[in-house]
Motif scaffolding. Structure first.
Motif, short mmCIF file in Angstrom:
data_model
loop_
_atom_site.label_atom_id
_atom_site.label_comp_id
_atom_site.label_asym_id
_atom_site.label_seq_id
_atom_site.Cartn_x
_atom_site.Cartn_y
_atom_site.Cartn_z
N GLY A 162 3.32 -2.21 1.19
CA GLY A 162 4.67 -2.42 0.67
C GLY A 162 4.67 -3.29 -0.57
O GLY A 162 5.37 -3.00 -1.56
N LEU A 163 3.89 -4.37 -0.56
CA LEU A 163 3.79 -5.24 -1.74
C LEU A 163 3.22 -4.48 -2.93
O LEU A 163 3.72 -4.59 -4.06
CB LEU A 163 2.94 -6.46 -1.43
CG LEU A 163 3.50 -7.48 -0.43
CD1 LEU A 163 2.52 -8.62 -0.24
CD2 LEU A 163 4.85 -8.01 -0.90
N ALA A 164 2.15 -3.71 -2.69
CA ALA A 164 1.56 -2.92 -3.78
C ALA A 164 2.55 -1.90 -4.32
O ALA A 164 2.63 -1.67 -5.54
CB ALA A 164 0.29 -2.23 -3.29
N ALA A 165 3.33 -1.31 -3.42
CA ALA A 165 4.29 -0.28 -3.84
C ALA A 165 5.39 -0.89 -4.70
O ALA A 165 5.81 -0.30 -5.71
CB ALA A 165 4.89 0.40 -2.61
N VAL A 166 5.88 -2.07 -4.33
CA VAL A 166 6.90 -2.73 -5.15
C VAL A 166 6.35 -3.04 -6.54
O VAL A 166 7.02 -2.81 -7.56
CB VAL A 166 7.41 -4.01 -4.47
CG1 VAL A 166 8.32 -4.79 -5.40
CG2 VAL A 166 8.16 -3.68 -3.19
N GLY A 167 5.13 -3.54 -6.58
CA GLY A 167 4.52 -3.85 -7.88
C GLY A 167 4.39 -2.62 -8.76
O GLY A 167 4.71 -2.66 -9.96
N MET A 168 3.96 -1.51 -8.19
CA MET A 168 3.78 -0.28 -8.98
C MET A 168 5.12 0.36 -9.33
O MET A 168 5.25 0.98 -10.39
CB MET A 168 2.90 0.71 -8.22
CG MET A 168 1.45 0.32 -8.16
SD MET A 168 0.75 -0.04 -9.81
CE MET A 168 0.98 1.53 -10.65
N LEU A 169 6.11 0.20 -8.48
CA LEU A 169 7.42 0.76 -8.81
C LEU A 169 7.98 0.11 -10.06
O LEU A 169 8.49 0.80 -10.97
CB LEU A 169 8.37 0.59 -7.63
CG LEU A 169 9.74 1.30 -7.73
CD1 LEU A 169 10.19 1.74 -6.35
CD2 LEU A 169 10.80 0.40 -8.35
N PHE A 170 7.88 -1.20 -10.15
CA PHE A 170 8.40 -1.88 -11.33
C PHE A 170 7.46 -1.74 -12.52
O PHE A 170 7.89 -1.83 -13.67
CB PHE A 170 8.68 -3.34 -11.01
CG PHE A 170 10.00 -3.54 -10.32
CD1 PHE A 170 11.16 -3.71 -11.04
CD2 PHE A 170 10.07 -3.52 -8.93
CE1 PHE A 170 12.38 -3.87 -10.40
CE2 PHE A 170 11.28 -3.67 -8.27
CZ PHE A 170 12.44 -3.84 -9.00
N ALA A 171 6.18 -1.49 -12.26
CA ALA A 171 5.26 -1.20 -13.36
C ALA A 171 5.62 0.12 -14.03
O ALA A 171 5.66 0.21 -15.27
CB ALA A 171 3.82 -1.16 -12.85
N THR A 172 5.89 1.15 -13.25
CA THR A 172 6.27 2.44 -13.83
C THR A 172 7.65 2.36 -14.47
O THR A 172 7.91 3.03 -15.48
CB THR A 172 6.25 3.55 -12.76
OG1 THR A 172 7.03 3.15 -11.63
CG2 THR A 172 4.81 3.82 -12.31
N MET A 173 8.54 1.55 -13.91
CA MET A 173 9.84 1.35 -14.53
C MET A 173 9.68 0.69 -15.89
O MET A 173 10.34 1.07 -16.88
CB MET A 173 10.74 0.51 -13.63
CG MET A 173 12.15 0.32 -14.15
SD MET A 173 13.14 -0.70 -13.04
CE MET A 173 13.11 0.30 -11.55
N ALA A 174 8.81 -0.32 -15.96
CA ALA A 174 8.55 -0.98 -17.24
C ALA A 174 7.94 0.00 -18.24
O ALA A 174 8.20 -0.09 -19.44
CB ALA A 174 7.62 -2.17 -17.03
N ALA A 175 7.12 0.94 -17.75
CA ALA A 175 6.52 1.94 -18.63
C ALA A 175 7.59 2.82 -19.27
O ALA A 175 7.49 3.19 -20.45
CB ALA A 175 5.53 2.81 -17.85
N ILE A 176 8.64 3.14 -18.52
CA ILE A 176 9.75 3.93 -19.08
C ILE A 176 10.52 3.11 -20.11
O ILE A 176 10.79 3.58 -21.22
CB ILE A 176 10.69 4.39 -17.95
CG1 ILE A 176 9.99 5.38 -17.03
CG2 ILE A 176 11.95 5.02 -18.54
CD1 ILE A 176 10.81 5.77 -15.83
N ILE A 177 10.89 1.89 -19.73
CA ILE A 177 11.69 1.06 -20.63
C ILE A 177 10.93 0.74 -21.90
O ILE A 177 11.51 0.62 -22.99
CB ILE A 177 12.14 -0.21 -19.89
CG1 ILE A 177 13.08 0.17 -18.74
CG2 ILE A 177 12.83 -1.18 -20.83
CD1 ILE A 177 13.52 -1.00 -17.88
N ALA A 178 9.59 0.61 -21.79
CA ALA A 178 8.78 0.35 -22.99
C ALA A 178 8.83 1.51 -23.96
O ALA A 178 8.63 1.32 -25.17
CB ALA A 178 7.34 0.06 -22.58
N GLN A 179 9.08 2.73 -23.47
CA GLN A 179 9.22 3.88 -24.38
C GLN A 179 10.59 3.90 -25.05
O GLN A 179 10.74 4.41 -26.15
CB GLN A 179 9.04 5.20 -23.61
CG GLN A 179 7.85 5.28 -22.68
CD GLN A 179 6.54 5.08 -23.39
OE1 GLN A 179 6.33 5.58 -24.49
NE2 GLN A 179 5.64 4.33 -22.76
N LEU A 180 11.58 3.33 -24.35
CA LEU A 180 12.95 3.40 -24.85
C LEU A 180 13.26 2.31 -25.87
O LEU A 180 14.11 2.50 -26.75
CB LEU A 180 13.94 3.29 -23.68
CG LEU A 180 13.83 4.37 -22.60
CD1 LEU A 180 14.82 4.09 -21.48
CD2 LEU A 180 14.07 5.75 -23.18
#
Length: 522
Positions: A162-180
């Motif tokens: 669960g901890l790893a999943a939360v970290g990766m969820l916000f990592a991929t979210m940051a990857a999207i926002i970094a493109q925008l």
């Protein structure tokens, strides 16, 4: 697969650059989680005490909003309840920082364009950044799983995943926002804002229901972590929600990365203000950091309101539990449980404020390494004047957010406005010592400046976990916060406060002197 050429080399490079930051965040998060079973065993060692705790949480919506619902009275379940939300938030922060650092930061500094001129695929940088975030999320997950296995293997595995999943969820979210966005600062701020919204949604949902069944809880990834229910009849299917969100966000980030030029963004940046409004180094520093100051100010005020609202109920929650009372007294003094709680919570906000001052000071490091400082210093602006603009924001901003935290306590608690406000402001002396050390490290050499994150992480760990573990006083005294008077409730002792302020001034002066004498990064 040519778009992924060079991913391995970039991953090794990213991990080498993060050899200080990732271990610091991993250590803080892991030690916070693994220290909790022994703490809880000492506080709630009998079944009757644990049953009473479950009853108190079920009837106290404020504490459910702060920590979440508790689903079982085992030590493993209580550990997941007590630190799950905050460990998940730290994992999310680690993931978003790593991804933004190795995507938008690289493009903003111009290094990505240089890398892209070589044998590097179009999506290699994004892939390497996400893999680095995977390492930062996976290592603490493995350590937590191994460390909590004694409480139940399946529960420990669920909590770690669960901890790893939360970290990766916000990592991929940051990857999207970094493109925008075109700014790394804005990318970090927006992703952190989403994390803040997730915390508020979870808190609102958990306050409304005793079992986390509220719709608001399910709208938050932090709520998913609690609904995974480690050590309390694990809901493995919740991991599918994480997997779907991570896969969907990752796929969108890859699509966006393939449709834009390096250095560009999908959301255009607004034109800057007229030259007159940026005519001084201080005005430029404020323009660069005003969003951060605003975000931290709002967060600290709301945190003060929440903690202040909890104060009246803390005596009922602690009850006759002597161990819990002792921990509060070690953190906040022996002037009564209410004052001890207020002192411990203001101290916790002071520890978090140390993270703000380090981030703000290291803005100088970012400006220098990205070579944006060089054009400014090429004009009639000296190094001290340029640095002072950012340091005023860093040190003045830390005092501001602690002031607003005190006002938030006054609003939430509604009593003793003066003492609780003073309790918040006295933390500024210790915060400034941490900030002064960051200035000294940056002034000595940019490559050692990130060590300031390790210092702030160690201070946070000592202040957060030390009193609960009853560590020796000599260890607590390693932190500047260990020398502050315990307010409210205690007597104000000006000598340690003045010594800390003098030490902060000496550290800042040493850092500025070193900055004047060294070469800028080329």
């Amino acid at each position: 697969m040519t778009s992924l050429v060079g991913t391995g080399v970039l991953l090794r490079f990213n991990l080498r650059r993060d050899r200080l930051m990732i271990p610091a965040w991993v250590a803080v998060n892991t030690l916070m989680v693994l220290s909790m079973p022994n703490i809880l065993k000492g506080m709630y060692g009998t079944e009757a005490e644990r049953a009473d705790l479950l009853r108190q949480v079920a009837t106290n919506s404020s504490f459910r909003a702060l920590i979440g619902p508790v689903f079982d009275d085992s030590l493993g379940a209580l550990t997941a309840w007590r630190v799950g939300v905050y460990a998940g938030a730290l994992a999310a922060v680690t993931g978003l920082l790593v991804v933004v650092r190795h995507t938008r930061d690289e493009e903003e500094s111009g290094r990505q364009e240089l890398l892209s001129s070589g044998v590097v695929g179009r999506r290699a940088s994004l892939t390497a950044a996400l893999l680095a975030a995977g390492v930062a999320s996976g290592v603490p997950a493995l350590l937590v799983t191994a460390g909590l296995a004694g409480q139940g293997v399946m529960g420990a595995l669920a909590f770690g995943l669960g901890l790893a999943a939360v970290g990766m969820l916000f990592a991929t979210m940051a990857a999207i926002i970094a493109q925008l966005t075109e700014s790394a600062r804005l990318a970090r701020g927006l992703t952190a804002g989403v994390l803040g919204v997730a915390f508020v949604l979870r808190a609102s949902g958990d306050a409304a229901s005793t079992d986390g069944s509220s719709v608001l809880t399910w709208l938050s990834p932090l709520g998913w972590l609690s609904q995974l229910r480690p050590f309390a009849g694990e809901r493995w299917w919740v991991l599918l929600l994480f997997a779907a969100a991570i896969a969907g966000q990752g796929a969108l980030a890859y699509v966006l990365a393939g449709r834009r030029d390096v250095g560009m963004s999908f959301v255009p940046t607004r034109p800057g203000p007229s030259v007159g409004r940026l005519g001084t180094a201080g005005a430029l520093a404020w323009r660069l950091q005003r969003g951060s100051v605003l975000g931290w100010s709002v967060g600290f005020f709301l945190a003060g309101v929440v903690y202040g609202g909890l104060t009246d109920g803390v005596a009922d929650l602690v009850g006759d539990n002597e161990k819990a009372r002792e921990i509060f007294e070690r953190m906040g003094g022996q002037s009564g449980i209410t004052d001890a709680f207020l002192a411990s919570m203001t101290g916790m906000l002071g520890l978090v404020a140390a993270l703000y001052v380090v981030a703000s000071v290291l803005r100088l490091h970012g400006e220098e390494t990205s070579m944006r400082a060089e054009p400014v210093l090429a004009n009639a602006v000296g190094r001290l004047r340029w640095a002072s603009g950012h340091l005023v924001i860093a040190f003045g901003g830390s005092a501001l957010i602690m002031l607003l935290a005190g006002l938030g306590f006054a609003v939430g608690y509604g009593k003793e406005v003066g003492p609780v406000l003073g309790a918040c402001l006295v933390q500024v002396a210790a915060v400034w010592v941490v900030g002064g050390l960051a200035v000294l490290l940056y002034g000595l050499a940019p490559r050692v400046a990130p060590l300031a994150w390790g210092v702030s992480g160690a201070v946070l760990l000592i202040g957060w976990v030390g009193p609960a573990l009853d560590v020796p006083r000599t260890v607590l005294d390693l932190s500047p916060f260990g020398h502050l008077p315990k307010l409210p409730g205690g007597d104000i002792e000006w000598a340690p406060v003045l010594v800390l302020l003098a030490l902060a001034a000496v550290l800042v002066a040493g850092g500025l002197a070193a900055l004047r004498r060294r070469d800028l990064t080329t």
